[in-house]
Design an enzyme around this catalytic site. Sequence first.
Site, PDB file in Angstrom:
ATOM      1  CB  SER A  48     -10.402   4.398   5.690  1.00  0.00           C
ATOM      2  OG  SER A  48      -9.086   4.911   6.391  1.00  0.00           O
TER       3      SER A  48
ATOM      4  CG  ASP B  18      -6.978   7.453  -0.384  1.00  0.00           C
ATOM      5  OD1 ASP B  18      -6.429   8.137   0.488  1.00  0.00           O
ATOM      6  OD2 ASP B  18      -8.258   6.878  -0.483  1.00  0.00           O
TER       7      ASP B  18
ATOM      8  CG  HIS C  96      -9.815   8.296   2.575  1.00  0.00           C
ATOM      9  ND1 HIS C  96      -9.110   7.572   2.382  1.00  0.00           N
ATOM     10  CD2 HIS C  96     -10.140   8.013   4.180  1.00  0.00           C
ATOM     11  CE1 HIS C  96      -9.036   6.502   3.191  1.00  0.00           C
ATOM     12  NE2 HIS C  96      -9.767   6.902   4.367  1.00  0.00           N
TER      13      HIS C  96
END
Length: 527
Positions: free
Chosen positions: A235, A460, A489
């Site tokens: 991320s 995502d 994710h």
Amino acid sequence: MRRTTVLGSAGALVAGTLIAGAMAAPAASAGGRHPGRGDAEARGVAVAAQRAAKAGIDWKDCPKDWGLTAPIQCGWVTVPLDYAKPNGKKIKLAVDRHVSTGTKRERQGALLYNPGGPGGSGLRFPARITAKNPLWTKTAKAYDFVGFDPRGVGHSAPISCVDPQEFVKAPKADPVPDSEADKLAQRKLAREYAEGCGERSGEMLPHMTTPNTARDLDVIRAALGEKKLNFLGVSYGTYLGAVYGTLFPTHVRRMVVDSVVDPSRKNIWYRANLNQDIAFQTRWDDWKAWVAKHDDVYGIGDTPQKVEKAWLELRAAAKKKPIGGVVGPAELIGFFQGAPYYDSAWAPTAKTWSAYRAGDTQALIDAAAPDMSDLAGNAASENGNAVYNAVECADAPWPTDWRTWDRDSTRLHEKYPFMTWANAWMNLPCATWPAKQQTPLDVKTRKGLPPVLIVQSTRDAATPYAGAVELHKRFKGSRLITEKDAGSHGVTGLLNPCVNERVDTYLLTGKTGRRDVTCTPHATPKP
């Protein structure tokens, strides 16, 4: 990273990507010198790294209240608050490790990890070894697993913007405004939040940038005695990795980035959040279709349209009368957003909702409402949110004209209503941020950067697929592993041999394969 509620709305998760046809980039606000090319910072980080290499890390048993048990060890690395002034004020960064499980001959060094955010702690990473996580047993033989709290996070000179108990208190206002008065109230909250950040953490705010965290990463590398960095970022951690690879290309040994933030300068960070609103709606729709498919289990609705109708009815009822006096629309979004984020939340979220519809109100209250007795957890939530804002607001210019925010959010909400307004209020403090805003680094390949492995799912919600494509273009020689028709994710944490085996191969041998690879999705969640 999972974000918590703030201001009058529920937060979204961090980082988005550029999607064709998205809103225009914001007009520049408070500018500043480029954070990645300053000679002073370059000299400062070299000085700090040299000092760290000499000092090393005094590894000891972790403090009991950190929740990290032996054989995990903890220590500290000292870094400058301002890299342009390496002899000025210092802060200490918390680090931990689990030594590699293999032989001396098998060991390849240390693997550092960042879980995202900004605002996420990486200290749980070494626990993947103590928990004997099967996805990481091969890598654990070759590497010490090293986690750290980035600057401002957790134990690393933590910042704060508001009293934690006030931060989590519920119910908050519905993030979807019914009137101009609602918008004015949210704008007031955002401005007060920004002012609180300045009052409580003003000294830290100008230095809470991704380039500075990348510099910290290089100092940690040196303190570990490593000539080059092995790094796994998820991320926001992918943006941290991209910035590190740009600033320190010759210091990279191996780098895996998973669920990628679009690193283009026009995307960081205002546009990233607009594009995230679009992607969240797509994945929310995926989850509704799954719930409808399993209507025999959950009884919420046998079509996505009926599930959406049930959601809107739940939302409206909670707005009229908060569930248990504490769960309104904002708290519902804070809970339900877990399903678009992670497949692992699909069944638990549907089960809790189904139980509520069957009369079990407490299950939903327990899941969605804050626990006011959890002082440590609430402090961690407030701190994570403070760092999220501090980094994103400092990294780049944001629109200062409310009309820009209002126009973009109103337009997006028409087609993508699930997260748009909640996300807008989450980020609005950046419009009145009390510290200088920088110009994002131009992420690109520089001499000496080795092949980077990029892993991304196509659906995502938090970091849309286009971000991985953009980084792939910018990092020459990189390889892209695409998990097609999936959207959870954090792909490297899921069981998918097509992905897992390639990640292992890369970390163990440095080989990326001769071409990009598309993998079939991991198993669909079971009800």
